[in-house]
Motif scaffolding. Structure first.
Motif, PDB file in Angstrom:
ATOM      1  N   CYS B 298       0.831  -1.196   0.000  1.00 45.24           N
ATOM      2  CA  CYS B 298       0.000   0.000   0.000  1.00 45.24           C
ATOM      3  C   CYS B 298       0.872   1.255   0.000  1.00 45.24           C
ATOM      4  CB  CYS B 298      -0.892  -0.010   1.248  1.00 45.24           C
ATOM      5  SG  CYS B 298      -2.122   1.297   1.248  1.00 45.24           S
ATOM      6  N   GLU B 299       0.489   2.231  -0.810  1.00 50.76           N
ATOM      7  CA  GLU B 299       1.131   3.542  -0.782  1.00 50.76           C
ATOM      8  C   GLU B 299       0.474   4.374   0.311  1.00 50.76           C
ATOM      9  OE1 GLU B 299       0.650   5.868  -4.375  1.00 50.76           O
ATOM     10  OE2 GLU B 299       1.059   7.712  -3.254  1.00 50.76           O
ATOM     11  N   LEU B 300       1.286   4.942   1.201  1.00 50.80           N
ATOM     12  CA  LEU B 300       0.725   5.745   2.290  1.00 50.80           C
ATOM     13  C   LEU B 300       1.036   7.231   2.080  1.00 50.80           C
ATOM     14  CD1 LEU B 300       0.151   3.035   3.582  1.00 50.80           C
ATOM     15  CD2 LEU B 300       1.052   3.900   5.746  1.00 50.80           C
ATOM     16  N   ARG B 301       0.045   8.073   2.350  1.00 47.72           N
ATOM     17  CA  ARG B 301       0.225   9.523   2.296  1.00 47.72           C
ATOM     18  C   ARG B 301      -0.155  10.089   3.652  1.00 47.72           C
ATOM     19  NH1 ARG B 301      -2.732  10.686  -3.564  1.00 47.72           N
ATOM     20  NH2 ARG B 301      -1.558   9.109  -4.720  1.00 47.72           N
ATOM     21  N   GLY B 302       0.840  10.664   4.344  1.00 48.65           N
ATOM     22  CA  GLY B 302       0.584  11.043   5.724  1.00 48.65           C
ATOM     23  C   GLY B 302       0.701  12.526   5.993  1.00 48.65           C
ATOM     24  N   ASP B 303       0.179  12.922   7.174  1.00 45.05           N
ATOM     25  CA  ASP B 303       0.488  14.264   7.658  1.00 45.05           C
ATOM     26  C   ASP B 303       1.910  14.212   8.223  1.00 45.05           C
ATOM     27  OD1 ASP B 303       0.243  12.944  10.071  1.00 45.05           O
ATOM     28  OD2 ASP B 303      -1.488  14.083  10.770  1.00 45.05           O
ATOM     29  N   GLY B 304       2.423  15.344   8.708  1.00 49.76           N
ATOM     30  CA  GLY B 304       3.809  15.390   9.137  1.00 49.76           C
ATOM     31  C   GLY B 304       4.129  14.346  10.196  1.00 49.76           C
ATOM     32  N   ALA B 316       0.750  13.816   2.463  1.00 50.92           N
ATOM     33  CA  ALA B 316      -0.664  13.948   2.068  1.00 50.92           C
ATOM     34  C   ALA B 316      -0.970  15.397   1.719  1.00 50.92           C
ATOM     35  CB  ALA B 316      -1.563  13.493   3.207  1.00 50.92           C
ATOM     36  N   HIS B 317      -1.691  15.605   0.644  1.00 50.87           N
ATOM     37  CA  HIS B 317      -2.130  16.951   0.282  1.00 50.87           C
ATOM     38  C   HIS B 317      -3.567  17.146   0.730  1.00 50.87           C
ATOM     39  CE1 HIS B 317       1.593  17.768  -1.740  1.00 50.87           C
ATOM     40  NE2 HIS B 317       1.526  16.542  -2.249  1.00 50.87           N
ATOM     41  N   GLU B 318      -3.998  18.398   0.752  1.00 51.18           N
ATOM     42  CA  GLU B 318      -5.278  18.717   1.369  1.00 51.18           C
ATOM     43  C   GLU B 318      -6.409  17.842   0.818  1.00 51.18           C
ATOM     44  OE1 GLU B 318      -5.189  20.326   4.061  1.00 51.18           O
ATOM     45  OE2 GLU B 318      -7.342  20.030   4.310  1.00 51.18           O
ATOM     46  N   GLY B 319      -6.482  17.690  -0.504  1.00 48.83           N
ATOM     47  CA  GLY B 319      -7.567  16.921  -1.104  1.00 48.83           C
ATOM     48  C   GLY B 319      -7.560  15.440  -0.742  1.00 48.83           C
ATOM     49  N   ASP B 320      -6.399  14.938  -0.311  1.00 50.64           N
ATOM     50  CA  ASP B 320      -6.313  13.500  -0.016  1.00 50.64           C
ATOM     51  C   ASP B 320      -7.275  13.075   1.084  1.00 50.64           C
ATOM     52  OD1 ASP B 320      -4.409  12.894  -1.934  1.00 50.64           O
ATOM     53  OD2 ASP B 320      -2.730  13.367  -0.607  1.00 50.64           O
ATOM     54  N   LEU B 330      -3.503   5.033   0.676  1.00 56.96           N
ATOM     55  CA  LEU B 330      -4.166   5.304   1.952  1.00 56.96           C
ATOM     56  C   LEU B 330      -3.661   6.616   2.534  1.00 56.96           C
ATOM     57  CD1 LEU B 330      -5.975   4.016   4.270  1.00 56.96           C
ATOM     58  CD2 LEU B 330      -3.819   3.157   5.233  1.00 56.96           C
ATOM     59  N   SER B 331      -4.570   7.430   3.050  1.00 56.17           N
ATOM     60  CA  SER B 331      -4.198   8.628   3.800  1.00 56.17           C
ATOM     61  C   SER B 331      -4.046   8.236   5.270  1.00 56.17           C
ATOM     62  CB  SER B 331      -5.276   9.704   3.697  1.00 56.17           C
ATOM     63  OG  SER B 331      -5.631   9.918   2.350  1.00 56.17           O
ATOM     64  N   VAL B 332      -3.031   8.808   5.926  1.00 58.87           N
ATOM     65  CA  VAL B 332      -2.785   8.478   7.338  1.00 58.87           C
ATOM     66  C   VAL B 332      -2.547   9.757   8.126  1.00 58.87           C
ATOM     67  CG1 VAL B 332      -1.456   7.066   8.947  1.00 58.87           C
ATOM     68  CG2 VAL B 332      -1.543   6.421   6.544  1.00 58.87           C
ATOM     69  N   ALA B 333      -3.257   9.873   9.247  1.00 59.91           N
ATOM     70  CA  ALA B 333      -3.039  11.041  10.113  1.00 59.91           C
ATOM     71  C   ALA B 333      -2.897  10.576  11.556  1.00 59.91           C
ATOM     72  CB  ALA B 333      -4.197  12.031   9.992  1.00 59.91           C
ATOM     73  N   ILE B 334      -2.100  11.300  12.315  1.00 60.06           N
ATOM     74  CA  ILE B 334      -1.978  11.044  13.756  1.00 60.06           C
ATOM     75  C   ILE B 334      -2.907  12.031  14.476  1.00 60.06           C
ATOM     76  CG2 ILE B 334      -0.389  10.922  15.726  1.00 60.06           C
ATOM     77  CD1 ILE B 334       0.301   8.955  13.467  1.00 60.06           C
TER      78      ILE B 334
END
Lengths: 429, 429
Positions: B298-304, B316-320, B330-334
């Motif tokens: 899986c490709e992950l796109r995260g916040d900092g 991750a960009h805003e639209g993600d 997948l978008s990932v945020a903490i």
């Protein structure tokens, strides 16, 4: 209490959309808070709202006097003026209706059904609020408090758009209501009044898909048709009530007479009033039946066979079979048994309420099964088509569409459901 | 069996409206007959339809070969060709699915609730068909039989409008299906195919308020958005599935890993696939969790903060946060606890399916109560969002709107109700 002057509104379409968007955003946030409150807290806030309405008596009656004076100077009919006017008795009735809604059982959290899957997942469907309800209505200012109370009780925010002739009264009622809600811990933005000066606001409401979750128009046919034609938001609406009563060959003559007279003449102007009487050619006392209606003050318009029953019966024209008179006027046809009665109803009923009078249980059950209307009755007056009479406690309207809710709509119709799934680590094979 | 050539259609808008009106009129009459049949008769007619589908094997496969050849010559992608193609195995699956629908419990006649009023009126709400359902769908020809079977089982007529690339296959399937229905005593007009040559027919269907009672679009976002924007008929639709999984501080690490990998990677292209993973900053094994997803392809796109967990995580960009990837992305945020997780979901969820993984029952119940999506899960993979997995036996789709039906929609969602009122002569005071 003073009635707040509503902000003066720019008239452009874009501004209306912006205003509705802003109000809907506030409504959404308030609705989330409201839905997270306990049932008792919502009920108690409504009791505060009722109290605030009573305390605001002078402000409301004063605002209403100004609205009525303006309406009179604009030449509104006496009937409309009567709908608009509020006196102490009516204000007390409005406050008391809010308390009655507060006392209704809370639909939220009710488990509709539940199951456990072989893999151990436990499923349930529970009632939740719909979200933000837009209500577009005409003269009667009591709708402001009624609709707001039903929405708050069921955890929904309400965006109310009343008629311009009642603008001051509605503002006074809403200001009191919001003050009561706030005293009870409910954010005031849970109920808001869309300014009537902004004529494009109705269009903006109808276009507000995603911001408003359902629109309920309450008013005449013109309003409802416009809302249905233009809305991009789901609509729960009441259109026509072309209600039939079929007096079967085996009807008890006295019961048939009492039901027919009540169904037409108790209040000819309500949506559940009978508009067409179908008489089985095998019913022996047809002349007495139509005579009782005529003697009661009703104008009858019949087909040829019905006209033969009484010289006072006029000729029905083609459009009469589809007409909601809302008056002491009735279409009458003679039919040869239940089959043509069902066919006539299938062709002409508006799907509101249709009834059979008969002592033949098999005929009754066939009628109940085959008539495809929101309400189908056996041996009862169609004037019972009403949320209060159905034990729902209050109604936001009667729906003549087929989806979501049908017939009298009260708190349950202002809810939807969500699926809750409780697992212990299940992954799907 | 030969595939009937569909009548060649005039192209004008008025003609389309006329054709849809005529077909809807036939559907309405057939639907009334269908609704008056017994449950056993409807089920038996569906078994005849399944039998007829098997007997029509050569005709269906031959028609499908022509459709596939045409589609290939027009350069359709392999994925679309695969959706379009039918072999013996798939045809058997189609026939067998019809038999499974025949075997489902009949929703019609179910009493939702009943009461007796103080005046002796006995009220009940019973399930009845909606009427005529319009189904507008794209490539997959199995929808023709699936949707027709669900409609017939629930007493509804179906007006089907499939994709032009599957026109021959759909005609062959429908001809067999109709033949089977007729053999079972159901009027063939209960299921009809709107001709694909007539491009304006979709607009005519969307405008057919009063003739078609509900429209279900099944296909990509473009189709669904067009139907929602243009329909004057109520729409039951599935839009986005931006599904979240929140791994709470108290989640079991192994369970969290298994659920997250399943929710994203079992089938990344289904609407219930996870699109955003929210990880509680108090969850100790976050690096292992994201590592398992990346190792799974899986490709992950995260916040900092998520990026700090693993150098392989992109930005991750805003639209993600609002994107339904339908792919192994997948978008990932903490997030710092349940509060910001709920706020993120309220802001970005499409209201389809959202899940929490936690051993803390109080946190789970709060999540279940406050997340306002059609399906809310605790300790389970969002890939379970499916009518079959929910025990509904089949589904006509998953509804992401809020009214009428929500989440997986099967037979019950194809019904409405009517009120039956049984009296013994009551007139309303």
């Amino acid at each position: 209490m003073t009635v707040p002057e509503s902000v003066s509104m720019p008239q452009g379409q874009g501004d209306s959309a912006r205003i509705v968007t802003e109000m809907a955003g506030k409504a959404r946030r308030a609705q989330r808070e409201l839905a997270a409150m306990t049932s008792a807290a919502r009920a108690s806030a409504l009791c505060e709202a009722a109290r605030a309405l009573r305390q605001a008596r002078d402000a409301v009656l004063d605002a209403n006097r100004q609205d009525v004076a303006d309406a009179r100077s604009q030449g509104l009919s006496d009937a409309l003026l009567d709908r608009l006017a509020i006196d102490e008795t009516r204000l007390e009735a409005i406050a008391s209706a809010v308390e009655q809604v507060a006392a209704l059982p809370d639909p939220l959290g009710t488990v509709i059904d539940a199951s456990e899957r072989p893999n151990g997942l436990r499923l349930s469907r529970v009632r939740v609020p719909i979200g933000t309800i837009g209500i577009i209505y005409e003269s009667r200012p009591n709708v402001t408090a009624d609709a707001a109370a039903l929405c708050v009780r069921s955890g929904n925010a309400a965006l109310l758009r009343g008629g311009s002739e009642a603008a001051r009264t509605n503002r006074a009622i809403l200001a009191a209501f919001q003050g009561g809600l706030a005293a009870g811990g409910v954010p005031a933005e849970a109920v808001q009044l869309i300014p009537t000066q902004d004529r494009a606001a109705v269009s903006a409401m109808l276009a507000a898909a995603g911001l408003i979750d359902m629109i309920i128009p309450r008013g005449g046919r013109g309003l409802v048709e416009r809302v249905q034609a233009d809305a991009r938001v789901p609509v729960l609406a009441h259109l026509d009530g072309v209600c039939h009563t079929f007096v079967h060959a085996d009807a008890d003559p006295e019961m048939a007479r009492a039901i027919a007279v009540n169904a037409k003449l108790r209040r000819p102007g309500i949506c559940g009033a009978m508009e067409t009487l179908l008489i089985d050619s095998g019913f022996a006392r047809a002349a007495d039946l139509v005579g009782a209606l005529i003697d009661g003050g009703c104008e009858l318009r019949g087909d040829g066979r019905a006209q033969a029953l009484d010289p006072r019966i006029g000729r029905a024209h083609e459009g009469d079979w589809d007409t909601e008179y809302l008056d002491a006027v009735l279409s009458v046809a003679i039919v040869d048994g239940i089959e043509p009665a069902l066919a006539h109803i299938a062709a002409h009923s508006s799907g509101h309420t249709d009834a059979i009078v008969t002592a033949d249980e098999a005929a009754a059950e066939r009628f109940l099964a085959e008539v495809d209307s929101a309400i189908v009755m056996h041996n009862a007056s169609s004037q019972f088509a009403d949320g209060g009479e159905f034990g729902l406690g209050a109604e936001i309207g009667i729906a003549t569409g087929r989806l979501h809710a049908r017939g009298p709509v009260a708190l349950e119709g202002l809810t939807t459901y969500k699926w809750l799934v409780r697992g212990n680590g299940q992954a799907r094979p």
